[in-house]
Design a protein around this motif. Sequence first.
Motif, PDB file in Angstrom:
ATOM      1  N   LYS A  71       0.811  -1.026   0.506  1.00 22.67           N
ATOM      2  CA  LYS A  71      -0.037   0.473  -0.303  1.00 22.67           C
ATOM      3  C   LYS A  71       0.646   0.973  -0.172  1.00 22.67           C
ATOM      4  N   ALA A  72       1.905   1.243   0.419  1.00 28.13           N
ATOM      5  CA  ALA A  72       2.897   2.139   0.984  1.00 28.13           C
ATOM      6  C   ALA A  72       3.957   2.662  -0.405  1.00 28.13           C
ATOM      7  N   ALA A  73       3.561   1.454  -1.375  1.00 21.84           N
ATOM      8  CA  ALA A  73       4.916   1.123  -2.216  1.00 21.84           C
ATOM      9  C   ALA A  73       3.849   1.910  -3.697  1.00 21.84           C
ATOM     10  N   ILE A  74       2.207   1.812  -3.016  1.00 19.48           N
ATOM     11  CA  ILE A  74       2.079   2.194  -4.394  1.00 19.48           C
ATOM     12  C   ILE A  74       1.546   4.117  -3.620  1.00 19.48           C
ATOM     13  N   THR A  75       1.326   4.462  -2.496  1.00 16.52           N
ATOM     14  CA  THR A  75       1.259   5.715  -2.415  1.00 16.52           C
ATOM     15  C   THR A  75       2.336   6.697  -2.928  1.00 16.52           C
ATOM     16  N   ALA A  76       4.232   6.061  -2.793  1.00 15.10           N
ATOM     17  CA  ALA A  76       5.371   6.256  -2.957  1.00 15.10           C
ATOM     18  C   ALA A  76       4.977   6.427  -4.642  1.00 15.10           C
ATOM     19  N   ALA A 101      18.651   0.978  -3.672  1.00 12.68           N
ATOM     20  CA  ALA A 101      18.040  -0.076  -4.271  1.00 12.68           C
ATOM     21  C   ALA A 101      18.750  -1.427  -3.531  1.00 12.68           C
ATOM     22  N   SER A 102      18.054  -2.353  -3.183  1.00 15.61           N
ATOM     23  CA  SER A 102      18.564  -3.624  -2.882  1.00 15.61           C
ATOM     24  C   SER A 102      16.903  -4.769  -2.947  1.00 15.61           C
ATOM     25  N   SER A 103      17.691  -6.385  -3.162  1.00 16.13           N
ATOM     26  CA  SER A 103      16.623  -7.291  -2.110  1.00 16.13           C
ATOM     27  C   SER A 103      17.018  -7.037  -0.568  1.00 16.13           C
ATOM     28  N   LEU A 152      19.313  11.660   1.018  1.00 18.49           N
ATOM     29  CA  LEU A 152      19.582  10.155   0.702  1.00 18.49           C
ATOM     30  C   LEU A 152      17.840   8.906   1.455  1.00 18.49           C
ATOM     31  N   PHE A 153      18.134   7.627   0.346  1.00 13.42           N
ATOM     32  CA  PHE A 153      16.964   6.634   0.833  1.00 13.42           C
ATOM     33  C   PHE A 153      17.140   5.621   0.134  1.00 13.42           C
ATOM     34  N   ARG A 154      16.603   5.068   0.796  1.00 13.42           N
ATOM     35  CA  ARG A 154      16.392   3.787   0.659  1.00 13.42           C
ATOM     36  C   ARG A 154      15.389   2.981  -0.175  1.00 13.42           C
ATOM     37  N   ALA A 155      15.206   1.624  -1.246  1.00 15.81           N
ATOM     38  CA  ALA A 155      14.323   1.204  -0.750  1.00 15.81           C
ATOM     39  C   ALA A 155      15.055  -0.322  -1.747  1.00 15.81           C
ATOM     40  N   HIS A 156      13.460  -1.441  -1.284  1.00 15.93           N
ATOM     41  CA  HIS A 156      13.674  -2.747  -1.447  1.00 15.93           C
ATOM     42  C   HIS A 156      12.816  -3.051  -2.662  1.00 15.93           C
ATOM     43  N   LEU A 157      12.164  -2.286  -3.066  1.00  8.97           N
ATOM     44  CA  LEU A 157      11.127  -2.061  -4.105  1.00  8.97           C
ATOM     45  C   LEU A 157      11.660  -2.366  -5.511  1.00  8.97           C
ATOM     46  N   PRO A 158      11.694  -3.217  -6.489  1.00 13.21           N
ATOM     47  CA  PRO A 158      11.136  -3.382  -7.446  1.00 13.21           C
ATOM     48  C   PRO A 158      11.657  -2.194  -8.052  1.00 13.21           C
ATOM     49  N   TYR A 159      12.353  -2.468 -10.122  1.00  8.48           N
ATOM     50  CA  TYR A 159      13.070  -0.844 -10.770  1.00  8.48           C
ATOM     51  C   TYR A 159      11.292  -0.285 -11.026  1.00  8.48           C
ATOM     52  N   ALA A 160      10.525  -1.474 -11.479  1.00  5.74           N
ATOM     53  CA  ALA A 160       8.983  -1.373 -12.408  1.00  5.74           C
ATOM     54  C   ALA A 160       8.533  -0.453 -11.000  1.00  5.74           C
ATOM     55  N   LEU A 167       9.149   1.715  -8.929  1.00  6.46           N
ATOM     56  CA  LEU A 167      10.260   3.023  -8.185  1.00  6.46           C
ATOM     57  C   LEU A 167       9.378   3.910  -8.667  1.00  6.46           C
ATOM     58  N   PRO A 168       9.009   5.576  -7.927  1.00 13.21           N
ATOM     59  CA  PRO A 168       8.216   6.786  -8.682  1.00 13.21           C
ATOM     60  C   PRO A 168       8.437   6.825  -9.723  1.00 13.21           C
ATOM     61  N   GLU A 169       8.278   7.121 -11.131  1.00 11.53           N
ATOM     62  CA  GLU A 169       8.485   7.634 -11.904  1.00 11.53           C
ATOM     63  C   GLU A 169       9.344   8.733 -11.540  1.00 11.53           C
ATOM     64  N   SER A 170       9.501   9.991 -11.097  1.00 14.01           N
ATOM     65  CA  SER A 170      10.471  10.840 -10.608  1.00 14.01           C
ATOM     66  C   SER A 170      11.517  10.357 -10.509  1.00 14.01           C
ATOM     67  N   VAL A 171      11.946   9.408  -9.996  1.00 10.17           N
ATOM     68  CA  VAL A 171      13.376   8.940  -9.665  1.00 10.17           C
ATOM     69  C   VAL A 171      13.862   8.216 -10.925  1.00 10.17           C
ATOM     70  N   LYS A 172      13.172   8.488 -11.951  1.00  7.04           N
ATOM     71  CA  LYS A 172      13.861   7.009 -13.144  1.00  7.04           C
ATOM     72  C   LYS A 172      13.787   8.532 -13.756  1.00  7.04           C
ATOM     73  N   THR A 173      13.097   9.218 -14.007  1.00  6.88           N
ATOM     74  CA  THR A 173      13.624  10.708 -14.854  1.00  6.88           C
ATOM     75  C   THR A 173      14.099  11.782 -14.377  1.00  6.88           C
ATOM     76  N   SER A 174      14.215  11.552 -12.534  1.00 11.02           N
ATOM     77  CA  SER A 174      15.405  12.942 -13.201  1.00 11.02           C
ATOM     78  C   SER A 174      16.904  12.492 -12.863  1.00 11.02           C
ATOM     79  N   GLY A 175      17.407  13.303 -12.193  1.00  7.94           N
ATOM     80  CA  GLY A 175      19.163  13.144 -12.015  1.00  7.94           C
ATOM     81  C   GLY A 175      19.143  12.796 -11.474  1.00  7.94           C
ATOM     82  N   CYS A 176      18.468  11.746  -9.969  1.00 14.92           N
ATOM     83  CA  CYS A 176      18.338  11.475  -9.077  1.00 14.92           C
ATOM     84  C   CYS A 176      19.075   9.533  -9.012  1.00 14.92           C
ATOM     85  N   LYS A 177      20.299   9.367  -8.366  1.00 11.62           N
ATOM     86  CA  LYS A 177      20.886   8.932  -8.750  1.00 11.62           C
ATOM     87  C   LYS A 177      20.844   7.021  -7.812  1.00 11.62           C
TER      88      LYS A 177
END
Length: 320
Positions: A44-49, A63-65, A131-139, A141-151
């Motif tokens: 639920k939190a991942a969908i909101t994020a 990011a990691s398993s 600085l953030f962390r997440a175990h989320l699969p790549y798909a 991830l919030p769109e802005s993580v993918k499209t911004s300069g976020c490393k």
Amino acid sequence: PSVSPTLNSSSSSNLFDELPKEKSWGVTELYQWEGFWYALPHLKAAITARSQFEASDDDILLASSMKTGTTWLKALIPSIMHCNGEEDSDDDDDSNDPLLRNHPNALMPSIVQIFQENPNPYLSGMCSPRLFRAHLPYAMLPESVKTSGCKIVYITRNPKDTFVSLWHFSNAARTPEKGPSPLNKAFESFCKGVHPFGPFHDHVLEYWKESVKKSEKILFLKYEDLKRDTRGQLKKLASFLGRPFVKESELDKVIRRCSLERLKNLEVNKNGVDNLLGIANSLYFRRGTVGDWKNSLSTEMKERLDNITKMKLEGSGLDL
Ligand code: A3P
């Protein structure tokens, strides 16, 4: 099969009820969403994020398993960002080391946990770079993580050691009366990909493929490489983060501050509790060795998991 019903607020709880469910590790029920397994509060939190989180160009996401060495990176990344250029004259002076009083979890907060606690968190006030962390699969991830300069820094590990580490970790969450979850059952679940944020191999492959396409965006690290060539890997990490080590002594300091032995023996990690997760900080620090699976897995288990790994990674150029 992967399932992802459309989520619209009023009927959302019913939709979750319709998802495939599996009992994993005897602790919690997992729900399948778009091919990956989650505990319901995490999902639920991942969908909101995914719809709410706004990445900034200078954010860093780890990011990691689970159980792939994330805690080491949760200590290393803040240390690199903090130490390089630190005005310290004395390399042994740790008085301003945030790790002294904080479990690494606190230095790189989890995006999922943040949104689990508050669907509208105020994150703009965080010090930059965030600085953030997440175990989320790549798909996921919030769109802005993918499209911004976020490393993105991704860490993975040999699947057999990952499984054994996860088995020990999840056993610690069980009551003494229940005892450890049967190894065979846990192994079966892992091989089927039914574990939190699993399947492991699909998780790794998603990030691996992205890192090959966008090496300036995603740094793909392996725990075994970090153990074998800590200095070389940390130089690569620091350069990727835009904070290359200027002096060898800076590198020495980061390695020393983040060593398993040091962290394990700090008071905060020996006796502290992660209040958000409700688990002892000490659980994140165990042996930290490569090949520890040999102490738990039978030859048949080893061969079975090796075959799955070979089959899944075939043609990807990745070796685990
Ligand atoms: P073992 O269970 O094999 O000992 P995660 O941090 O992703 O949960 O992974 C946990 C694994 O990383 C554990 O492995 C743990 O011992 C190891 N680990 C934790 N901190 C470490 C550090 N500073 N250096 C090396 N390994 C570390």
